[in-house]
Design a protein around this motif. Structure first.
Motif, PDB file in Angstrom:
ATOM      1  N   THR A   1      32.684  45.838  28.716  1.00 40.29           N
ATOM      2  CA  THR A   1      32.607  45.971  30.166  1.00 40.29           C
ATOM      3  C   THR A   1      32.935  44.609  30.751  1.00 40.29           C
ATOM      4  O   THR A   1      32.412  43.588  30.305  1.00 40.29           O
ATOM      5  N   GLY A   2      33.819  44.577  31.751  1.00 33.72           N
ATOM      6  CA  GLY A   2      34.336  43.314  32.261  1.00 33.72           C
ATOM      7  C   GLY A   2      33.270  42.304  32.619  1.00 33.72           C
ATOM      8  O   GLY A   2      33.418  41.103  32.371  1.00 33.72           O
ATOM      9  N   ALA A   3      32.175  42.760  33.202  1.00 32.06           N
ATOM     10  CA  ALA A   3      31.129  41.837  33.645  1.00 32.06           C
ATOM     11  C   ALA A   3      30.379  41.199  32.486  1.00 32.06           C
ATOM     12  O   ALA A   3      29.672  40.211  32.680  1.00 32.06           O
ATOM     13  N   TYR A   4      30.529  41.735  31.282  1.00 31.10           N
ATOM     14  CA  TYR A   4      29.830  41.193  30.130  1.00 31.10           C
ATOM     15  C   TYR A   4      30.798  40.642  29.087  1.00 31.10           C
ATOM     16  O   TYR A   4      30.436  40.434  27.934  1.00 31.10           O
ATOM     17  N   CYS A   5      32.045  40.405  29.498  1.00 28.77           N
ATOM     18  CA  CYS A   5      33.056  39.871  28.588  1.00 28.77           C
ATOM     19  C   CYS A   5      33.150  38.365  28.793  1.00 28.77           C
ATOM     20  O   CYS A   5      33.348  37.898  29.914  1.00 28.77           O
ATOM     21  N   ASN A   6      33.018  37.615  27.723  1.00 24.00           N
ATOM     22  CA  ASN A   6      33.111  36.160  27.786  1.00 24.00           C
ATOM     23  C   ASN A   6      34.389  35.638  27.138  1.00 24.00           C
ATOM     24  O   ASN A   6      34.488  34.459  26.809  1.00 24.00           O
ATOM     25  N   SER A   7      35.354  36.525  26.941  1.00 24.09           N
ATOM     26  CA  SER A   7      36.636  36.103  26.389  1.00 24.09           C
ATOM     27  C   SER A   7      37.406  35.298  27.431  1.00 24.09           C
ATOM     28  O   SER A   7      37.299  35.537  28.634  1.00 24.09           O
ATOM     29  N   LEU A   8      38.207  34.338  26.967  1.00 27.73           N
ATOM     30  CA  LEU A   8      39.084  33.574  27.840  1.00 27.73           C
ATOM     31  C   LEU A   8      40.465  34.223  27.817  1.00 27.73           C
ATOM     32  O   LEU A   8      41.099  34.303  26.763  1.00 27.73           O
ATOM     33  N   HIS A   9      40.927  34.693  28.957  1.00 28.17           N
ATOM     34  CA  HIS A   9      42.248  35.297  29.044  1.00 28.17           C
ATOM     35  C   HIS A   9      43.244  34.204  29.431  1.00 28.17           C
ATOM     36  O   HIS A   9      43.440  33.921  30.608  1.00 28.17           O
ATOM     37  N   CYS A  10      43.835  33.601  28.410  1.00 24.05           N
ATOM     38  CA  CYS A  10      44.662  32.430  28.660  1.00 24.05           C
ATOM     39  C   CYS A  10      45.734  32.342  27.575  1.00 24.05           C
ATOM     40  O   CYS A  10      45.805  33.175  26.673  1.00 24.05           O
ATOM     41  N   ASP A  11      46.587  31.318  27.666  1.00 30.63           N
ATOM     42  CA  ASP A  11      47.661  31.142  26.695  1.00 30.63           C
ATOM     43  C   ASP A  11      47.157  30.605  25.361  1.00 30.63           C
ATOM     44  O   ASP A  11      47.753  30.863  24.312  1.00 30.63           O
ATOM     45  N   GLU A  12      46.065  29.853  25.380  1.00 27.81           N
ATOM     46  CA  GLU A  12      45.653  29.108  24.195  1.00 27.81           C
ATOM     47  C   GLU A  12      44.979  29.969  23.126  1.00 27.81           C
ATOM     48  O   GLU A  12      45.026  29.641  21.938  1.00 27.81           O
ATOM     49  N   PHE A  13      44.333  31.069  23.539  1.00 27.16           N
ATOM     50  CA  PHE A  13      43.567  31.882  22.597  1.00 27.16           C
ATOM     51  C   PHE A  13      43.956  33.352  22.706  1.00 27.16           C
ATOM     52  O   PHE A  13      44.336  33.828  23.779  1.00 27.16           O
ATOM     53  N   ALA A  14      43.822  34.058  21.591  1.00 26.31           N
ATOM     54  CA  ALA A  14      43.972  35.515  21.630  1.00 26.31           C
ATOM     55  C   ALA A  14      42.791  36.107  22.387  1.00 26.31           C
ATOM     56  O   ALA A  14      41.665  35.617  22.273  1.00 26.31           O
ATOM     57  N   HIS A  15      43.032  37.149  23.167  1.00 24.04           N
ATOM     58  CA  HIS A  15      41.937  37.818  23.867  1.00 24.04           C
ATOM     59  C   HIS A  15      40.976  38.407  22.838  1.00 24.04           C
ATOM     60  O   HIS A  15      41.397  39.000  21.843  1.00 24.04           O
ATOM     61  N   LEU A  16      39.691  38.273  23.107  1.00 28.07           N
ATOM     62  CA  LEU A  16      38.675  38.733  22.165  1.00 28.07           C
ATOM     63  C   LEU A  16      38.802  40.234  21.891  1.00 28.07           C
ATOM     64  O   LEU A  16      38.538  40.701  20.783  1.00 28.07           O
ATOM     65  N   CYS A  17      39.244  40.993  22.915  1.00 26.61           N
ATOM     66  CA  CYS A  17      39.379  42.438  22.742  1.00 26.61           C
ATOM     67  C   CYS A  17      40.545  42.811  21.829  1.00 26.61           C
ATOM     68  O   CYS A  17      40.674  43.973  21.429  1.00 26.61           O
ATOM     69  N   HIS A  18      41.419  41.855  21.489  1.00 23.32           N
ATOM     70  CA  HIS A  18      42.547  42.125  20.597  1.00 23.32           C
ATOM     71  C   HIS A  18      42.255  41.742  19.153  1.00 23.32           C
ATOM     72  O   HIS A  18      43.104  41.909  18.283  1.00 23.32           O
ATOM     73  N   VAL A  19      41.069  41.213  18.888  1.00 25.67           N
ATOM     74  CA  VAL A  19      40.700  40.863  17.524  1.00 25.67           C
ATOM     75  C   VAL A  19      40.431  42.151  16.736  1.00 25.67           C
ATOM     76  O   VAL A  19      39.681  43.019  17.194  1.00 25.67           O
ATOM     77  N   PRO A  20      41.054  42.338  15.555  1.00 26.02           N
ATOM     78  CA  PRO A  20      40.847  43.570  14.777  1.00 26.02           C
ATOM     79  C   PRO A  20      39.373  43.791  14.447  1.00 26.02           C
ATOM     80  O   PRO A  20      38.629  42.839  14.168  1.00 26.02           O
ATOM     81  N   TYR A  21      38.950  45.034  14.471  1.00 27.86           N
ATOM     82  CA  TYR A  21      37.556  45.349  14.190  1.00 27.86           C
ATOM     83  C   TYR A  21      37.464  46.770  13.654  1.00 27.86           C
ATOM     84  O   TYR A  21      38.444  47.518  13.646  1.00 27.86           O
ATOM     85  N   GLU A  22      36.291  47.157  13.182  1.00 24.80           N
ATOM     86  CA  GLU A  22      36.050  48.512  12.693  1.00 24.80           C
ATOM     87  C   GLU A  22      34.802  49.077  13.361  1.00 24.80           C
ATOM     88  O   GLU A  22      33.858  48.349  13.651  1.00 24.80           O
TER      89      GLU A  22
END
Length: 333
Positions: free
Chosen positions: A189-210
């Motif tokens: 949920t956007g309000a609880y996401c602490n990922s940095l949406h920027c050029d330097e890092f991959a978005h946390l939501c794109h990290v592979p998971y199961e």
């Protein structure tokens, strides 16, 4: 119902208008802000420069305003950071005033404190409550109504029943309601996401998971176990476009309309322009199908819903549904 599409650059405005978009949202991050605050203290949580996500200069914003006057399709500016430092509020108020002088009157805001500050400064901008604010229930929305909110953008984790309840209880107070419809079915949920949406890092939501049940001896087990890297969509078109590949509410359109949703959000900033254009066209076609089904079945909701879904799956999913549903199997009644 209106189609609201993300705008990654001013070059996308005209093709998206021609595809059928009724309204746009985009970010404008002045270079001065980026130089001063960088990625850690963002204006819009989209501090990206390597591909089209934002309007990057005041002159571009002026060009976009001229396009709006020519084509008549409005653009709303986003301020999606969850919070700002105390010294930033005055700067943002100046930013809002500058944008309003150009001709942009509506701002999508996630930080309730910023909304309060703008109202205290008597800045007469129109405000849409961002989906990043995580609207929880009608009590919260009734509280925000005191700040003259024109629209609620429900966050992506709301159920149709919850949205319907909020619309009914806030009837006559907040006139417009927007729901996520295509793309970016993020597990956060956007309000609880602490990922940095920027050029330097991959978005946390794109990290592979199961996903699955954890067993101390065997790890993640069960039918729910899914690897995001192994989910290879089948393209609908030769160019690789897939309808609803990363999040889809097409089958729920019938119920979203009955729930009181007035605007459908297509997340598209940073997407391939042609893919985003086709998303708008698919949504436009879905709205036409709903009207045709409504005309035939009238108020026979269950029969109409079933007929609508059958046509959607037949006409819009040429290689089958991706099953990335925003509102899987939900009904409001």
């Amino acid at each position: 119902m209106k189609i609201v599409s993300g705008l990654g650059s001013i070059d996308e405005y005209i093709p998206f208008v021609k595809a059928g978009a009724d309204e746009f949202f985009c970010g404008y991050v002045p270079l001065e802000w980026s130089r001063k605050y960088g990625t850690i203290r963002p204006l819009n949580r989209r501090e990206v420069m390597n591909y089209n996500v934002q309007v990057g200069s005041l002159e571009e914003l002026k060009i976009l305003k001229n396009m709006m006057e020519c084509y008549g399709v409005p653009v709303k500016l986003t301020l999606n950071s969850l919070y700002y430092s105390g010294t930033q509020y005055e700067e943002i108020a100046q930013y809002v005033d500058q944008c309003m002088q150009i001709g942009f009157s509506t701002f999508i805001i996630a930080d309730p404190a910023l909304i309060l500050y703008l109202r205290q400064q008597n800045i007469p901008c129109r405000i849409h409550l961002s989906g990043e604010c995580a609207e929880i229930n009608s009590i919260f929305l009734e509280h925000m109504d005191a700040f003259d909110i024109q629209r609620v953008i429900f966050h992506r984790k709301n159920s149709i029943a919850d949205m319907h309840s909020c619309v009914v209880k806030c009837k006559g107070k907040i006139p417009e309601y927007e729901a996520f419809f295509l793309n970016e079915l993020c597990h956060f949920t956007g309000a609880y996401c602490n990922s940095l949406h920027c050029d330097e890092f991959a978005h946390l939501c794109h990290v592979p998971y199961e996903l699955g049940k954890y067993n101390a001896d065997r790890g993640i087990t069960g039918e729910q176990a899914v690897s995001e890297e192994e989910k290879i969509p089948i393209a609908d078109e030769e160019d690789g476009y897939v309808t609803g590949a990363t999040g889809c509410g097409l089958c729920a359109l019938y119920d979203l309309a009955d729930a009181g949703i007035t605007h459908l959000k297509i997340v598209g900033r940073g997407n391939y322009t042609e893919y985003a254009r086709k998303d708008i066209m698919q949504t436009k076609r879905a709205l036409t199908i709903r009207e045709e089904v409504k005309e035939h079945f009238g108020d026979k909701t269950d029969k109409g819903r079933a007929a609508y879904i059958e046509r959607i799956r037949k006409e819009l999913f040429t290689n089958g549904c991706m099953e990335n549903c925003y509102y899987r199997g939900e009904k409001i009644r």
